[in-house]
Write a protein that holds these residues in place. Structure first.
Motif, PDB file in Angstrom:
ATOM      1  N   VAL A  59       0.683  -1.265   0.090  1.00 40.39           N
ATOM      2  CA  VAL A  59      -0.044  -0.029  -0.036  1.00 40.39           C
ATOM      3  C   VAL A  59       0.695   1.291   0.026  1.00 40.39           C
ATOM      4  CG1 VAL A  59      -1.528   1.590   1.349  1.00 40.39           C
ATOM      5  CG2 VAL A  59      -2.144  -1.122   0.970  1.00 40.39           C
ATOM      6  N   VAL A  60       2.044   1.525   0.738  1.00 40.56           N
ATOM      7  CA  VAL A  60       2.975   2.225   0.800  1.00 40.56           C
ATOM      8  C   VAL A  60       3.691   2.618  -0.397  1.00 40.56           C
ATOM      9  CG1 VAL A  60       4.840   3.375   2.061  1.00 40.56           C
ATOM     10  CG2 VAL A  60       3.354   2.295   3.333  1.00 40.56           C
ATOM     11  N   LEU A  61       3.953   1.489  -1.006  1.00 40.17           N
ATOM     12  CA  LEU A  61       4.741   1.543  -2.163  1.00 40.17           C
ATOM     13  C   LEU A  61       3.711   2.124  -3.355  1.00 40.17           C
ATOM     14  CD1 LEU A  61       7.107   0.946  -4.046  1.00 40.17           C
ATOM     15  CD2 LEU A  61       6.451  -1.463  -4.569  1.00 40.17           C
ATOM     16  N   ALA A  62       2.362   1.902  -3.493  1.00 40.69           N
ATOM     17  CA  ALA A  62       1.598   2.208  -4.179  1.00 40.69           C
ATOM     18  C   ALA A  62       1.282   3.716  -3.992  1.00 40.69           C
ATOM     19  CB  ALA A  62       0.378   1.329  -4.093  1.00 40.69           C
ATOM     20  N   ALA A  63       1.070   4.112  -3.070  1.00 38.26           N
ATOM     21  CA  ALA A  63       0.710   5.489  -2.710  1.00 38.26           C
ATOM     22  C   ALA A  63       1.878   6.352  -3.122  1.00 38.26           C
ATOM     23  CB  ALA A  63       0.542   5.678  -1.103  1.00 38.26           C
ATOM     24  N   VAL A  64       3.289   6.025  -2.745  1.00 39.25           N
ATOM     25  CA  VAL A  64       4.328   6.621  -3.277  1.00 39.25           C
ATOM     26  C   VAL A  64       4.440   6.749  -4.577  1.00 39.25           C
ATOM     27  CG1 VAL A  64       6.846   6.877  -3.262  1.00 39.25           C
ATOM     28  CG2 VAL A  64       5.608   6.317  -1.173  1.00 39.25           C
ATOM     29  N   VAL A  65       4.294   5.384  -5.538  1.00 41.68           N
ATOM     30  CA  VAL A  65       4.346   5.577  -6.907  1.00 41.68           C
ATOM     31  C   VAL A  65       3.104   6.331  -7.640  1.00 41.68           C
ATOM     32  CG1 VAL A  65       4.031   4.006  -9.233  1.00 41.68           C
ATOM     33  CG2 VAL A  65       5.485   3.338  -7.171  1.00 41.68           C
ATOM     34  N   SER A  66       2.037   6.331  -7.023  1.00 34.68           N
ATOM     35  CA  SER A  66       0.859   6.877  -7.375  1.00 34.68           C
ATOM     36  C   SER A  66       1.177   8.647  -7.426  1.00 34.68           C
ATOM     37  CB  SER A  66      -0.370   6.565  -6.746  1.00 34.68           C
ATOM     38  OG  SER A  66      -0.426   6.805  -5.817  1.00 34.68           O
ATOM     39  N   ILE A  67       1.616   8.866  -6.258  1.00 40.21           N
ATOM     40  CA  ILE A  67       1.803  10.410  -5.781  1.00 40.21           C
ATOM     41  C   ILE A  67       2.877  10.804  -6.990  1.00 40.21           C
ATOM     42  CG2 ILE A  67       3.057  12.117  -4.479  1.00 40.21           C
ATOM     43  CD1 ILE A  67       1.679  10.274  -2.169  1.00 40.21           C
ATOM     44  N   VAL A  68       4.109  10.423  -7.264  1.00 42.28           N
ATOM     45  CA  VAL A  68       4.870  10.480  -8.137  1.00 42.28           C
ATOM     46  C   VAL A  68       4.158  10.691  -9.532  1.00 42.28           C
ATOM     47  CG1 VAL A  68       6.908   9.997  -9.441  1.00 42.28           C
ATOM     48  CG2 VAL A  68       6.840   9.660  -6.813  1.00 42.28           C
TER      49      VAL A  68
ATOM     50  N   GLY B  26      -7.304   5.827  -5.391  1.00 42.38           N
ATOM     51  CA  GLY B  26      -7.701   4.754  -6.180  1.00 42.38           C
ATOM     52  C   GLY B  26      -6.519   3.770  -6.390  1.00 42.38           C
ATOM     53  N   SER B  27      -5.387   4.172  -6.507  1.00 45.80           N
ATOM     54  CA  SER B  27      -4.131   3.429  -6.532  1.00 45.80           C
ATOM     55  C   SER B  27      -4.041   2.412  -5.295  1.00 45.80           C
ATOM     56  CB  SER B  27      -2.990   4.107  -6.907  1.00 45.80           C
ATOM     57  OG  SER B  27      -3.001   4.735  -8.461  1.00 45.80           O
ATOM     58  N   VAL B  28      -4.292   3.376  -4.182  1.00 43.41           N
ATOM     59  CA  VAL B  28      -3.766   2.608  -2.749  1.00 43.41           C
ATOM     60  C   VAL B  28      -4.960   1.615  -2.590  1.00 43.41           C
ATOM     61  CG1 VAL B  28      -3.883   3.080  -0.206  1.00 43.41           C
ATOM     62  CG2 VAL B  28      -2.848   4.575  -1.866  1.00 43.41           C
ATOM     63  N   ALA B  29      -6.338   2.000  -2.697  1.00 39.84           N
ATOM     64  CA  ALA B  29      -7.369   1.064  -2.697  1.00 39.84           C
ATOM     65  C   ALA B  29      -7.384  -0.136  -3.633  1.00 39.84           C
ATOM     66  CB  ALA B  29      -8.879   1.870  -2.748  1.00 39.84           C
TER      67      ALA B  29
ATOM     68  N   THR C  97      -4.415  -1.429  -4.774  1.00 43.66           N
ATOM     69  CA  THR C  97      -3.494  -2.206  -4.209  1.00 43.66           C
ATOM     70  C   THR C  97      -3.664  -3.085  -3.050  1.00 43.66           C
ATOM     71  OG1 THR C  97      -1.852  -0.594  -5.140  1.00 43.66           O
ATOM     72  CG2 THR C  97      -0.984  -2.028  -3.517  1.00 43.66           C
ATOM     73  N   PHE C  98      -4.602  -2.593  -2.128  1.00 45.00           N
ATOM     74  CA  PHE C  98      -5.077  -2.981  -0.945  1.00 45.00           C
ATOM     75  C   PHE C  98      -5.830  -4.284  -1.227  1.00 45.00           C
ATOM     76  CE2 PHE C  98      -8.103  -3.620   2.297  1.00 45.00           C
ATOM     77  CZ  PHE C  98      -7.332  -3.895   3.556  1.00 45.00           C
ATOM     78  N   VAL C  99      -6.791  -4.031  -2.322  1.00 44.74           N
ATOM     79  CA  VAL C  99      -7.779  -5.182  -2.674  1.00 44.74           C
ATOM     80  C   VAL C  99      -7.060  -6.142  -3.044  1.00 44.74           C
ATOM     81  CG1 VAL C  99      -9.752  -5.601  -4.005  1.00 44.74           C
ATOM     82  CG2 VAL C  99      -9.627  -3.447  -2.704  1.00 44.74           C
ATOM     83  N   LEU C 100      -6.223  -5.794  -4.310  1.00 47.42           N
ATOM     84  CA  LEU C 100      -5.252  -6.900  -4.763  1.00 47.42           C
ATOM     85  C   LEU C 100      -4.358  -7.726  -3.917  1.00 47.42           C
ATOM     86  CD1 LEU C 100      -4.323  -5.053  -8.094  1.00 47.42           C
ATOM     87  CD2 LEU C 100      -6.040  -6.875  -7.829  1.00 47.42           C
ATOM     88  N   SER C 101      -3.790  -7.074  -2.948  1.00 47.64           N
ATOM     89  CA  SER C 101      -2.935  -7.652  -1.793  1.00 47.64           C
ATOM     90  C   SER C 101      -3.783  -8.679  -1.074  1.00 47.64           C
ATOM     91  CB  SER C 101      -2.284  -6.525  -1.002  1.00 47.64           C
ATOM     92  OG  SER C 101      -1.571  -5.780  -1.672  1.00 47.64           O
ATOM     93  N   VAL C 102      -4.784  -8.244  -0.588  1.00 49.21           N
ATOM     94  CA  VAL C 102      -5.797  -9.198   0.296  1.00 49.21           C
ATOM     95  C   VAL C 102      -6.305 -10.246  -0.800  1.00 49.21           C
ATOM     96  CG1 VAL C 102      -8.052  -9.180   1.415  1.00 49.21           C
ATOM     97  CG2 VAL C 102      -6.593  -7.163   1.722  1.00 49.21           C
ATOM     98  N   ILE C 103      -6.658 -10.050  -1.883  1.00 50.86           N
ATOM     99  CA  ILE C 103      -6.832 -11.312  -2.665  1.00 50.86           C
ATOM    100  C   ILE C 103      -5.834 -12.312  -2.845  1.00 50.86           C
ATOM    101  CG2 ILE C 103      -7.675 -12.016  -5.126  1.00 50.86           C
ATOM    102  CD1 ILE C 103      -9.413  -9.353  -5.104  1.00 50.86           C
ATOM    103  N   PHE C 104      -4.622 -11.863  -2.904  1.00 57.74           N
ATOM    104  CA  PHE C 104      -3.413 -12.492  -3.253  1.00 57.74           C
ATOM    105  C   PHE C 104      -3.080 -13.309  -1.993  1.00 57.74           C
ATOM    106  CE2 PHE C 104       1.145 -13.003  -2.662  1.00 57.74           C
ATOM    107  CZ  PHE C 104       1.533 -13.807  -3.817  1.00 57.74           C
ATOM    108  N   ILE C 105      -3.223 -12.765  -0.954  1.00 57.21           N
ATOM    109  CA  ILE C 105      -2.771 -13.274   0.412  1.00 57.21           C
ATOM    110  C   ILE C 105      -3.934 -14.471   0.767  1.00 57.21           C
ATOM    111  CG2 ILE C 105      -1.194 -11.857   1.251  1.00 57.21           C
ATOM    112  CD1 ILE C 105      -3.450 -10.726   3.355  1.00 57.21           C
ATOM    113  N   ALA C 106      -5.271 -14.078   0.379  1.00 59.50           N
ATOM    114  CA  ALA C 106      -6.244 -15.015   0.693  1.00 59.50           C
ATOM    115  C   ALA C 106      -6.231 -16.189  -0.128  1.00 59.50           C
ATOM    116  CB  ALA C 106      -7.662 -14.343   0.337  1.00 59.50           C
TER     117      ALA C 106
END
Length: 360
Positions: free
Chosen positions: A26-35, A330-333, A335-344
């Motif tokens: 999520v942090v990486l997505a936030a940084v990349v999306s901000i840039v 949108g990017s953070v949200a 990324t969070f959803v995709l991460s949850v789906i992946f670990i699930a």
């Protein structure tokens, strides 16, 4: 033995176990999306609103007046076919290529040199993607152009309206020129006919010695009555009977020596009446033809506009995109959803793997 079940209720512990990975993503997505959001250029939108007219109403033959009443003047209000025609012209490829060349959009879009198929297609696609021409609910056309340069966006929008107007006029220009030429030919023909008829009338007046039908007729009647009365009196009481007879003959016979005489007057009355009527008719038609030709000439030289510009496009004072906060959120949200789906899915795979390995 049945495989262990998996439900959404168990996502909490799973996320907690993988919280470092999820937080990192999520942090990486936030940084990349901000840039990325900060690197995106501001896009500005300029809109021009206009109402097209029927170009046929600018034809010279439709701008004339009959019996003091105008026949077809330019009227405010766009018909469906006029609106469709204006939109079709604005979205056509020749018009797009004209504006691309005029404003140097190859360099502006950094597409390369003109003539290359890839560069040509890229610039054309960029131009059409940034252009929007729609028919609004008030029967007007909204022409919108978007660009990172707000001044350029306004210039392109205003120029495109002018191009649509010009092309719209060109649709009937050839016909209007033909109409103008017909009016010129008619005027020249009537001018020649009028001058010829006028000369014939002057010649007939000289030939018959008639220069004013009504006045001359009254004069001759008066002279005939007075001369004949004097002759009868002379015959009764003695006098210059021979002289009065010669005077009476001069008034009545063509060979009597008088330029103005009854015989020539009667002979010339019908001819002069016909010539006078024709000259008067030709004069009226000539005046009308000259007026028609001058109107046609002025309508072509005046370049009557075929659109009513309701609103000129102005440089925007506020960007239309990008919405940077929406990109980041949108990017953070996502990324969070995709991460949850992946670990699930990973946890589900781990739980089902031992049972899958057991023999049946």
């Amino acid at each position: 033995m049945s495989a262990p079940s998996f439900s959404l209720v168990g996502l909490g512990p799973i996320i907690n176990r993988w919280k470092n990975l999820v937080a990192g993503a999520v942090v990486l997505a936030a940084v990349v999306s901000i840039v990325v959001a900060l690197l995106l250029p501001n896009i500005y939108r300029s809109t021009a609103i206009f109402i097209p007219t029927n170009p046929q109403t600018a034809d010279p033959d439709r701008l004339l007046e009959e019996n003091g009443q105008s026949r077809n003047k330019l009227e405010l209000g766009g018909r469906a076919e006029d609106l469709d025609r204006a939109i079709t012209i604005g979205e056509s490829q020749p018009v797009a290529e004209l504006l691309i060349k005029k404003f140097g959009l190859y360099k502006h879009y950094e597409a390369g040199a003109p003539g290359d198929d890839v560069a040509d297609n890229y610039v054309l696609k960029e131009f059409t993607d940034n252009l929007s021409i729609v028919h609004n609910e008030r029967d007007a056309i909204e022409l919108t152009f978007m660009d990172k340069d707000k001044n350029l966006a306004a210039q392109i929008a205003n120029t495109l309206v002018q191009v649509i107007d010009s092309v719209n006029q060109q649709l009937t220009l050839e016909n209007r020129q033909k109409v103008r030429d017909l009016y010129r030919s008619r005027y020249e023909y009537l001018s020649t006919s009028f001058e010829r008829s006028r000369q014939e009338l002057v010649g007939a007046r000289k030939h018959y010695g008639i220069f004013g039908l009504e006045m001359q007729g009254r004069y001759m009647v008066k002279q005939l009555i007075e001369t004949e009365a004097a002759l009868r009196k002379a015959e009764a009481s003695g006098g210059d009977v021979a002289g009065l007879r010669r005077a009476l003959r001069g008034l009545t016979k063509a060979d009597g020596g008088n330029l103005i005489n009854l015989e020539r007057y009667v002979q010339g009355t019908d001819s002069l009446s016909m010539f006078t009527t024709r000259v008067a008719d030709l004069q009226a038609r000539l005046i009308s033809a000259r007026s028609a030709f001058e109107t046609a000439e002025l309508s072509l030289k005046g370049h009557l506009s075929s659109v009513y510009l309701v609103q000129k496009a102005y440089p925007a004072t506020k960007k239309i995109k990008p919405v940077r906060w929406l990109i980041v959120v949108g990017s953070v949200a996502l990324t969070f959803v995709l991460s949850v789906i992946f670990i699930a899915l990973l946890e589900l795979y781990r739980r089902n793997r031992p049972s899958a390995a057991r023999p049946a």
